[in-house]
Design a protein around this motif. Structure first.
Motif, short mmCIF file in Angstrom:
data_model
loop_
_atom_site.label_atom_id
_atom_site.label_comp_id
_atom_site.label_asym_id
_atom_site.label_seq_id
_atom_site.Cartn_x
_atom_site.Cartn_y
_atom_site.Cartn_z
N TRP A 31 0.83 -1.12 -0.12
CA TRP A 31 0.11 0.05 -0.10
C TRP A 31 0.94 1.17 0.03
O TRP A 31 2.09 1.27 0.42
CB TRP A 31 -1.03 -0.04 1.26
CG TRP A 31 -1.81 -0.91 1.28
CD1 TRP A 31 -1.72 -2.33 1.75
CD2 TRP A 31 -3.20 -1.02 1.10
NE1 TRP A 31 -2.72 -3.03 1.58
CE2 TRP A 31 -3.81 -2.18 1.37
CE3 TRP A 31 -4.36 -0.01 0.77
CZ2 TRP A 31 -5.11 -2.48 1.17
CZ3 TRP A 31 -5.74 -0.20 0.72
CH2 TRP A 31 -6.17 -1.51 0.82
N ARG A 32 0.22 2.25 -0.66
CA ARG A 32 0.81 3.73 -0.41
C ARG A 32 0.31 3.97 1.12
O ARG A 32 -0.87 4.03 1.06
CB ARG A 32 0.40 4.52 -1.38
CG ARG A 32 0.84 6.00 -0.94
CD ARG A 32 0.79 7.19 -2.03
NE ARG A 32 -0.27 6.85 -2.91
CZ ARG A 32 -0.27 7.31 -4.38
NH1 ARG A 32 0.53 8.30 -4.60
NH2 ARG A 32 -1.23 7.14 -5.13
N ALA A 33 1.38 4.55 1.78
CA ALA A 33 0.69 4.78 3.17
C ALA A 33 1.25 6.26 3.44
O ALA A 33 2.61 6.70 3.05
CB ALA A 33 1.24 3.82 4.24
N TYR A 34 0.67 6.92 4.63
CA TYR A 34 1.36 8.07 5.04
C TYR A 34 1.85 7.66 6.56
O TYR A 34 1.03 7.47 7.34
CB TYR A 34 0.20 9.25 5.08
CG TYR A 34 0.65 10.55 5.39
CD1 TYR A 34 1.50 11.42 4.47
CD2 TYR A 34 0.37 10.96 6.77
CE1 TYR A 34 1.96 12.60 4.94
CE2 TYR A 34 0.91 12.38 7.27
CZ TYR A 34 1.71 13.04 6.39
OH TYR A 34 2.07 14.32 6.55
N ALA A 40 5.44 11.70 6.17
CA ALA A 40 6.19 11.52 4.70
C ALA A 40 5.43 10.30 4.28
O ALA A 40 4.84 9.53 4.86
CB ALA A 40 7.73 10.84 4.88
N TRP A 41 5.49 10.03 2.78
CA TRP A 41 4.74 8.82 2.16
C TRP A 41 5.84 8.01 2.19
O TRP A 41 6.99 7.97 1.88
CB TRP A 41 4.47 9.46 0.63
CG TRP A 41 3.40 10.36 0.73
CD1 TRP A 41 3.29 11.68 0.25
CD2 TRP A 41 1.90 10.17 0.74
NE1 TRP A 41 2.18 12.23 0.27
CE2 TRP A 41 1.31 11.24 0.50
CE3 TRP A 41 1.33 9.00 1.13
CZ2 TRP A 41 -0.12 11.28 0.86
CZ3 TRP A 41 -0.08 9.18 1.23
CH2 TRP A 41 -0.65 10.12 0.88
N VAL A 42 5.12 6.45 2.36
CA VAL A 42 5.97 5.40 2.22
C VAL A 42 5.05 4.04 1.39
O VAL A 42 4.05 4.44 1.58
CB VAL A 42 6.55 5.00 3.80
CG1 VAL A 42 7.37 5.78 4.67
CG2 VAL A 42 5.10 4.50 4.57
N ALA A 43 5.96 3.27 1.29
CA ALA A 43 5.11 2.08 0.94
C ALA A 43 5.11 0.94 2.04
O ALA A 43 6.13 0.99 2.82
CB ALA A 43 6.04 1.28 -0.16
N ALA A 44 3.96 0.31 2.45
CA ALA A 44 3.67 -0.46 3.31
C ALA A 44 3.08 -1.71 3.00
O ALA A 44 2.35 -1.87 2.19
CB ALA A 44 2.62 0.04 4.53
N LYS A 45 3.92 -2.79 3.28
CA LYS A 45 3.38 -4.25 3.09
C LYS A 45 2.66 -4.80 4.07
O LYS A 45 3.16 -4.59 5.41
CB LYS A 45 4.81 -4.97 2.72
CG LYS A 45 4.32 -6.47 2.31
CD LYS A 45 5.38 -7.70 2.11
CE LYS A 45 6.14 -7.07 0.67
NZ LYS A 45 7.22 -8.26 0.41
N VAL A 46 1.48 -5.37 3.84
CA VAL A 46 0.41 -5.80 4.83
C VAL A 46 0.49 -7.29 4.83
O VAL A 46 0.20 -7.97 3.73
CB VAL A 46 -1.01 -5.36 4.76
CG1 VAL A 46 -1.65 -5.95 5.66
CG2 VAL A 46 -0.94 -3.87 4.59
N LEU A 47 0.93 -7.96 6.29
CA LEU A 47 0.98 -9.25 6.10
C LEU A 47 -0.46 -10.02 6.13
O LEU A 47 -1.21 -9.28 6.83
CB LEU A 47 1.76 -9.66 7.50
CG LEU A 47 2.09 -11.10 7.45
CD1 LEU A 47 3.19 -11.45 6.48
CD2 LEU A 47 2.63 -11.45 9.09
N THR A 48 -0.68 -10.93 5.14
CA THR A 48 -1.91 -11.35 4.88
C THR A 48 -2.17 -12.65 5.67
O THR A 48 -3.41 -13.02 5.76
CB THR A 48 -2.06 -11.84 3.68
OG1 THR A 48 -1.13 -12.70 2.90
CG2 THR A 48 -2.05 -10.38 2.44
#
Length: 325
Positions: A31-34, A40-48
């Protein structure tokens, strides 16, 4: 997090607001996350999933701190109930897979630049004692450079392992992606840097031909042919000794065939911004933590106080001038 209507909700662990989904990796969605804390904007990987093997991979991946301009490694992590995320730099130019889908086979000079940067990334990864095990175009991210010299970054360490790591597969079998995985990796061999070199060779052939590994028929003719044949050798003993060795060979080829003098072409590959703009999260819509709201209010209060103080000084100056005049 994102609620059932798709609207951003409360930040994960009070810090990361998940705004929009931008991709998927070996372990979950991206996800694009704040980041409320750093704004700041970051990329966030969400564990499924939350089984033990996935959690161990998560801990292993978020623990990677390989600092290199051609690597995208985790920079932080957070957990909130059953939601676990880790964050990394937000790379906006898509992947090499996207570029190939749009442009098809790439010019030799362009492919050589990408291969050189991939080998630089593997030098850093292997120096840290890590084997990526899933080098492929979908895991090669691109910074936005337009038609200028590309900037590749190796990402998605979801199945990476150290050479002395505990195996996460219970039975022999392939870890990685069919076609890019070396023959011995596909047979379940322990992690070894030579596996990544084989995959890099398969990727390079795809850059030049547009043909994925399972459909490739040998090495295409051209100045890179000897190196690509060596990288994709069936016997790992016939491959370059290391990523650094492969990069040295590539540099020699580039010097001999003028592949290092990259020049943009009007009709050449273009790496554009694939994410677009996103609205800055607001407390009213995203329920940002009170701390963030307090910081916003405090800033406004400071500015107001400063304005009042400046006005008072100005009035005093006027009064003093009249008294002395």
């Amino acid at each position: 997090m994102i609620d059932s209507s798709g609207t951003p909700g409360a930040p994960v662990a009070g810090r990361y607001v998940l705004v929009d989904r931008i991709g998927a990796g070996a372990m979950g969605s991206v996800w694009r996350a704040y980041d409320v804390r750093t704004q700041a904007w970051v990329a966030a990987k969400v564990l499924t999933q939350t089984n033990s093997a996935m959690l161990l991979r998560f801990v292993r991946e978020q623990g990677l701190r390989i600092r290199h301009p051609h690597v995208v490694a985790p920079t932080g992590w957070a957990a909130d109930d059953d939601v676990v995320v880790f964050t990394m730099d937000l790379v906006r130019g898509g992947t090499v897979a996207d570029l190939l889908a749009e442009h098809g086979p790439l010019p030799t000079e362009y492919a050589a630049v990408l291969l050189d940067q991939l080998l630089q990334a593997l030098c850093a990864v292997h120096a840290a004692g890590v084997v990526h095990r899933d080098v492929k175009p979908a895991n090669l991210l691109l910074e936005v450079t337009g038609r200028a010299r590309p900037h590749l970054r190796l990402g998605d360490f979801g199945v990476a392992a150290t050479t002395d790591a505990v195996r996460l597969t219970s039975v022999p079998g392939m870890v990685g992606t069919e076609g890019y995985a070396s023959p011995e990796q596909a047979a379940g061999a322990p992690p070894d840097p030579s596996h990544d070199l084989y995959a890099a060779g398969r990727v390079a052939i795809q850059l030049l031909t547009g043909v994925p590994p399972l459909l490739q028929r040998g090495v295409p003719e051209g100045p890179l042919a000897p190196l690509l044949a060596s990288l994709t050798a069936t016997d790992p003993a016939d491959r370059p000794r290391s990523a650094a060795d492969a990069q040295r060979r590539l540099l020699l080829i580039g010097a001999e065939h003028s592949l290092g003098g990259f020049r943009p072409r009007p009709d050449g590959p273009e790496v554009h911004d694939r994410l677009g703009e996103a609205s800055m999260p607001l407390r009213q819509s995203l329920a940002l933590p009170e701390a963030a709201a307090r910081r916003t209010r405090s800033s406004a209060q400071v500015l107001t106080a400063a304005a009042c103080f400046a006005s008072a000084i100005a009035l005093c100056a006027v009064a003093l001038t009249r008294l002395l005049g």
